[in-house]
Scaffold this active site. Structure first.
Site, PDB file in Angstrom:
ATOM      1  N   TYR B 442    -155.970 103.859  10.768  1.00 26.14           N
ATOM      2  CA  TYR B 442    -156.730 104.717   9.774  1.00 26.14           C
ATOM      3  C   TYR B 442    -155.933 104.421   8.415  1.00 26.14           C
ATOM      4  O   TYR B 442    -154.839 104.003   8.233  1.00 26.14           O
ATOM      5  CB  TYR B 442    -156.854 106.159  10.260  1.00 26.14           C
ATOM      6  CG  TYR B 442    -155.687 107.036  10.516  1.00 26.14           C
ATOM      7  CD1 TYR B 442    -154.427 106.760  10.241  1.00 26.14           C
ATOM      8  CD2 TYR B 442    -156.118 108.300  11.281  1.00 26.14           C
ATOM      9  CE1 TYR B 442    -153.240 107.759  10.671  1.00 26.14           C
ATOM     10  CE2 TYR B 442    -155.147 109.196  11.388  1.00 26.14           C
ATOM     11  CZ  TYR B 442    -153.750 108.979  11.403  1.00 26.14           C
ATOM     12  OH  TYR B 442    -152.812 109.771  11.671  1.00 26.14           O
ATOM     13  N   GLU B 443    -156.526 104.975   7.394  1.00 26.24           N
ATOM     14  CA  GLU B 443    -156.466 104.626   5.939  1.00 26.24           C
ATOM     15  C   GLU B 443    -156.042 103.238   5.751  1.00 26.24           C
ATOM     16  O   GLU B 443    -155.435 102.778   4.679  1.00 26.24           O
ATOM     17  CB  GLU B 443    -155.004 105.509   5.788  1.00 26.24           C
ATOM     18  CG  GLU B 443    -154.778 106.763   5.776  1.00 26.24           C
ATOM     19  CD  GLU B 443    -155.938 107.520   5.097  1.00 26.24           C
ATOM     20  OE1 GLU B 443    -156.600 107.256   4.226  1.00 26.24           O
ATOM     21  OE2 GLU B 443    -156.329 108.692   5.692  1.00 26.24           O
ATOM     22  N   GLY B 444    -156.969 102.633   6.248  1.00 25.36           N
ATOM     23  CA  GLY B 444    -157.078 101.123   6.114  1.00 25.36           C
ATOM     24  C   GLY B 444    -156.421 100.174   7.127  1.00 25.36           C
ATOM     25  O   GLY B 444    -155.233 100.437   7.337  1.00 25.36           O
TER      26      GLY B 444
END
Lengths: 598, 598
Positions: B442-444
């Site tokens: 997550y968050e890229g």
């Protein structure tokens, strides 16, 4: 929901085109009549069972898990497991590679192993029920008395009864010498066993009417440590002389573990409360007898990870072709769509190819090992039997540790290909990671495997067995060294082959001065050895593929194999550079750290 | 059951002895008065909250998970989460590094981050509730209108309300340009939002009376792709002018995900059904506004993995000292016991030291990043602000990807130290692995981070920012190059520093000819950069430790730090050898694989 297609084409390639198993086994009397069509037909049918019966229960089995009725000590496997097992025994699958004398079909182990890869892809947790039974069969077949064999083997071969191996206790896992379970001799020649075992896979369940436990315990006055351990057969229900079931025996499940994965398999704490057993093999030689089972089990664990890698790869590949997200860095590829399928991205391809290479390399290694086992058991030439046994002993810890480390890495890559969806249970990918994780631990942790390899299999005989494998590598290098098309595969392999000799000598010399050097080098050493082995098999596979293409084949399978081999040598094999440095960095930076580990 | 002790000593070392944060921040007006005693006292109290309130709910939160009432769309967090959150806001913890204008305590971000590391060690799932709120605070503080700030910030600062970031949709994660949620302007200046979001962490729960959703959506006639995305503030309950709550807004939870880990945090599908929102920032510039939040979140995710690594290490270390199993290869160490504690085995030490080095290196990197953020925001010298911003932009993807990859590896090693017990839920180790796994996604995803680093942060400005970091390395090499005791740390660092320049130029040159070369090199490139950064910080830390020892300190902490640094350079840093080879192996073996990936 994941899908699974048995990789029959690659299995046939490995069995017939690379290792030529039919020809190799023709000289073994029990397998003289086995032909390729039979093997292929068996695997095709076996693949159907795996994909159609075992696979649909994988996700639901994980979600439901097993349940223990504390009042009755009975364990229920997840919904459908019992019915699938019934279908399995009705199909005669437990008998596949068992001795015809006890109702087996007598096929080579190499076929059974390919079948098991598919079962593991389909449902590792379910497969452990028949898998452990097969281990118990092997152990009793090798070490049981005639009476034990007559009474128990037919039921294990038919699958009516299942088996377990009861080794671990709360205070001892790796160090079985510490075990405390006691066996008291009885006047009638039986023994009464008392103690507690933990982590007993398939220890209790509702799939079969009886369970045959093989239990390690100590006789009174047995020597301390691992030389005082004996092996006993302890059935869940007593078995009468006619094979029918008698009273319930004093071995029962005291609890089941809540685990990270393989939820569908009951991992039991087993209480032995005056359970009656009979001795298997010689008193105080229980570990040796159990090792028959453990070595096979170690290959089996490697196979679990190859199975998981294959199924995870198949699903990640399908997702990567389907999921559109961002554009290719080198220009839009699917111009009719709002974004490109993520398979255009180099790193997505790298993750997929890593899984593919690890599945195919693992399949080749395990097939080679299984063939060695068949030859060890049945080859008419004693020297071949011995060489096969030696090579198999060398390769077993590699197959266990290298393949399970790879399997964990590969299933994680496949999860990653799914992005956030990979983390969600319904997609099935995270289960593969959780299931794969145990394979690095059980049947001897991967650190233990590495010590077995470097200490016992390599250094203890001054590298003699390693040289046997080195000769295979050298022969391939010799044969293909002049073939320009093979240079990209042969050159790195030849280089590592040379390095490996120096590297081994160096570690051995250091270990001679300080045994902790062996402990410090063992894990990276095993991975270097793993890459030498994979490099050898990928070079052999590339050679077969090139020959097929040269002979005019247009089957894209061969091109695919070359691409995978090329990827392997370019992107995975170079791990050896770091591994050798790390091993050479020695033990002092590990041992001289009491302040850091205070 | 695991235990946790806040690593206050190491935090103080990094904050005060290595980075001298009090001195560094003295010139920043809001932090002119902050002293070391205050920081230490805050962290000591914060550590108590983490260890005594959040930590005891970690295992139970994982087992219970969140529950959705489908009739009311309300979500219940696990037992105790709500009460712990009440204690948290009563303690004033949400306000720690917030703007005093809105009720904050105005401490530097570097303090908040150290506090968060402890929260993450204690309970990652719980910590995400306040963590996301803090992200929403940052975003509104930077981009909200005066009215939005007045109405919402005090409640986020007090913690009475929590926040979320609503980005992902079923068909778009990485590729936000594809998003479809619509925002229709209303005559009163508000917007009506319609659409569906997924993977919304803390999207719905019972910890706070209101939830402030920051939602990406498209205005009518917005340009296609990422240039047509706007950001909206959409509260769960409407907020009246006086700050009191009004009607329920049309945003609700349609389902919660069943995940591999972080079970205690509700990952929600959010339905926007004519939900009323207000614009944050400029129309069609929503991504830029959201990026304030995302960059902080990326550091936050790295911090989650450092927290998990620390707690996993502590427990594995304790277990390794307690569990006896086998004898040391170099002779029995605990002769009074039937076996030695497993910490005598070199590979067990290697696993432990890997976790320790990754925790301490990560702590140093994140502290450095947090200090850069404080300077970027508040330093009086514009050039320092710009340099800090540039360096932070460079280091953020490294902090996110390198630390989360390391965290997954480290927690897995710690699980492995426990053998079979590591796989059992009650020991708590497997939860750390499962929780750590999401941080790579997550968050890229970590692949996206690597492309951000190599493409945008390094190659797009011809390595100018990388050179800024290179200057720090060169200065340390210059300063310590003559110190013989530092040679073991400085020499490999200096070597990699030189290599890095050539390596970057080479990849850049290739990428210029074929952009897929960038995609193929990015992931190994980021890890090489990560080791350069870790090497730099470990060398700095070793230098501080050596100076303390030279000055007469007998604190074993400094010896421990030197041992860890030595281990790091000997055993982990050499990964760069393979990484550079793999990157240099290029893109063709990945891209020319259509048959293999058919």
């Amino acid at each position: 929901m994941p899908t699974y297609t048995p990789p029959l084409r690659d299995m046939q390639f490995v069995l017939h085109e690379v290792f030529n198993v039919v020809e190799e086994l023709k000289v073994c009397p029990p397998h003289a009549e086995v032909d390729a069509d039979t093997i292929n037909a068996v695997l095709e049918e076996g693949g159907k069972f795996a994909a159609e019966v075992a696979f649909p229960l994988n996700l639901s089995g994980d979600q439901e898990g097993c349940t223990l009725d504390k009042a009755t000590h009975e364990v229920k496997a997840p919904k459908g497991f019992k019915e699938a097992y019934k279908t399995y025994i009705e199909g005669g699958w437990p008998a596949l590679s068992c001795d015809p004398e006890y109702g087996g079909q007598g096929l080579p182990f190499v076929v059974n192993q390919a079948f098991y890869e598919m079962l593991n892809s389909a449902n590792q947790a379910w497969t452990m029920y028949p898998g452990l039974s097969h281990g118990a069969y092997e152990c009793l077949h090798a070490h049981g008395t005639e009476a034990q064999k007559k009474l128990y083997l037919p039921k294990l071969v038919s699958g009516e009864w299942t088996g377990t191996m009861c080794l671990t206790e709360p205070h001892c896992g790796t160090d079985l010498g510490l075990l405390r379970t006691k066996a008291e001799p009885q006047p009638d020649g039986t023994y009464k066993l008392t103690g507690q075992k933990i982590f007993i896979s398939a220890g209790e369940h509702d799939l079969a009417e009886n369970i045959v436990h093989l239990v390690l315990a100590r006789l009174p006055d047995a020597p301390q440590g691992s030389k005082g351990i004996s092996l006993f057969l302890v059935p869940k229900f007593h078995v009468k002389a006619d094979g029918s079931l008698g009273e319930r025996n004093g071995i029962y499940c005291g609890g089941i573990e809540h685990k990270m994965g393989i939820h569908g398999n009951a991992t039991c704490q087993m209480i032995l409360d005056g359970a009656v057993g009979t001795l298997v093999g010689q008193p105080n030689k229980g570990l040796q007898a159990m090792f028959v089972m453990m070595n096979a089990a170690r290959l089996g664990v490697g196979n679990q990870s190859v199975g998981l890698t294959e199924v995870a790869f198949q699903n990640a590949l399908a997702y990567a072709k389907d999921r559109i997200q961002m554009r290719s860095l080198s220009g839009a590829k699917a111009k009719d769509k709002p974004a490109d399928p993520i398979i255009v991205h180099p790193d997505v391809r790298k993750m997929l190819l890593t899984a593919k290479a690890y599945a195919e390399g693992g399949r080749a290694l395990l097939t080679f090992c299984a063939l060695l086992l068949d030859k060890e058991l049945h080859h008419p030439d004693e020297k071949v039997r011995q060489d096969s046994a030696d090579l198999l002993a060398l390769l077993t810890p590699i197959a266990k540790a290298f393949l399970t480390d790879n399997g964990f890495e590969a299933t994680n890559h496949c999860l990653q290909v799914f992005g956030g969806h990979g983390y969600i249970k319904e997609w099935g990918m995270e289960q593969y990671v959780r299931d794969a994780r145990i394979n690095m631990i059980y049947e001897g942790t991967n650190t233990v495997q590495s010590l077995d390899l470097l200490g016992r299999k390599v250094l203890a005989n001054n590298g003699a067995t390693l040289k046997k494998f080195g000769k295979l590598v050298a022969a391939l290098v010799e044969e293909e060294g002049v073939n320009e098309k093979m240079a990209e595969f042969i050159n790195p392999l030849a280089y590592l082959g040379e390095q490996m000799t120096k590297f081994t000598t160096e570690i051995g010399f250091r270990g001679f001065q300080n045994p902790d050097e062996v402990g410090a080098a063992a894990v990276p050493y095993l991975r270097v050895a793993g890459h030498l082995v994979f490099g050898y098999f990928f070079a052999r596979m590339a050679s077969v593929a090139l020959k097929a293409i040269a002979a005019g084949s247009t089957d894209p399978f061969y091109t695919a194999k070359l691409q995978t081999a090329r990827f392997y040598f370019a992107k995975l094999f170079p791990e050896t550079a770091t591994l050798m440095r790390v091993a050479r960095a020695g033990s002092q930076v590990l041992m001289d750290t009491d302040a850091a580990l205070a």
